[in-house]
Design a protein around this motif. Structure first.
Motif, mmCIF file in Angstrom:
data_model
loop_
_atom_site.group_PDB
_atom_site.id
_atom_site.type_symbol
_atom_site.label_atom_id
_atom_site.label_comp_id
_atom_site.label_asym_id
_atom_site.label_seq_id
_atom_site.Cartn_x
_atom_site.Cartn_y
_atom_site.Cartn_z
ATOM 1 N N GLY A 9 14.611 55.941 9.636
ATOM 2 C CA GLY A 9 13.928 55.949 8.350
ATOM 3 C C GLY A 9 12.768 56.926 8.267
ATOM 4 N N LEU A 10 12.740 57.933 9.121
ATOM 5 C CA LEU A 10 11.648 58.905 9.114
ATOM 6 C C LEU A 10 11.882 59.966 8.035
ATOM 7 C CD1 LEU A 10 11.327 59.349 12.963
ATOM 8 C CD2 LEU A 10 9.896 57.959 11.480
ATOM 9 N N ASP A 11 10.811 60.440 7.456
ATOM 10 C CA ASP A 11 10.936 61.479 6.433
ATOM 11 C C ASP A 11 11.070 62.860 7.075
ATOM 12 O OD1 ASP A 11 8.370 62.284 7.202
ATOM 13 O OD2 ASP A 11 7.400 61.423 5.444
ATOM 14 N N ALA A 12 11.294 63.873 6.254
ATOM 15 C CA ALA A 12 11.525 65.235 6.744
ATOM 16 C C ALA A 12 10.333 65.777 7.526
ATOM 17 C CB ALA A 12 11.862 66.159 5.576
ATOM 18 N N ILE A 13 9.117 65.424 7.122
ATOM 19 C CA ILE A 13 7.920 65.912 7.816
ATOM 20 C C ILE A 13 7.858 65.341 9.230
ATOM 21 C CG2 ILE A 13 5.396 65.889 7.810
ATOM 22 C CD1 ILE A 13 5.602 65.889 4.703
ATOM 23 N N ALA A 14 8.118 64.052 9.365
ATOM 24 C CA ALA A 14 8.103 63.421 10.689
ATOM 25 C C ALA A 14 9.199 64.001 11.571
ATOM 26 C CB ALA A 14 8.268 61.909 10.558
ATOM 27 N N LEU A 15 10.391 64.200 11.019
ATOM 28 C CA LEU A 15 11.488 64.759 11.800
ATOM 29 C C LEU A 15 11.190 66.186 12.248
ATOM 30 C CD1 LEU A 15 14.497 63.326 9.782
ATOM 31 C CD2 LEU A 15 13.719 62.623 12.069
ATOM 32 N N GLU A 16 10.491 66.950 11.430
ATOM 33 C CA GLU A 16 10.104 68.308 11.819
ATOM 34 C C GLU A 16 9.128 68.274 13.001
ATOM 35 O OE1 GLU A 16 9.739 72.198 12.434
ATOM 36 O OE2 GLU A 16 11.254 71.229 11.195
#
Length: 96
Positions: A9-16
């Motif tokens: 459930g992580l957003d794109a910023i966290a995944l980056e």
């Protein structure tokens, strides 16, 4: 497991940031628990905790531009986190 890894459930910023810090084995941390024996001259760990070892999850990371690998581990039953590598990645030794 009282303190699971936060991998879903992580957003794109966290995944980056996860990609940037080369966190491994991201997505599989919970499938790889480790038992770390408690070795010290102090033998009161078992009497205080009822255990002879830490039950931990762990992952590795690397700072951007640096190939040094650091390990994060935490006891998923009680939440204790080994902080040594957080300090080491910032250039601090255990003792000043």
């Amino acid at each position: 497991v009282n303190f699971p890894p936060f991998e879903e459930g992580l957003d794109a910023i966290a995944l980056e940031e996860i990609r940037r810090y080369r966190i491994t084995p991201f997505g599989e941390i919970q499938q790889r628990p480790e038992n770390i024996p408690y070795n010290t001259g102090k033998r009161d760990f078992q009497s205080k905790t009822g255990r002879e070892f830490y039950i931990v999850f762990q992952y590795n990371f690397q700072r951007p531009g640096d190939n040094t690998e650091f390990t994060v581990m935490w006891d998923y039953k009680v939440g204790l986190v080994r902080m040594t590598h957080f300090f080491k990645c910032c250039g601090y030794s255990k003792v000043r």
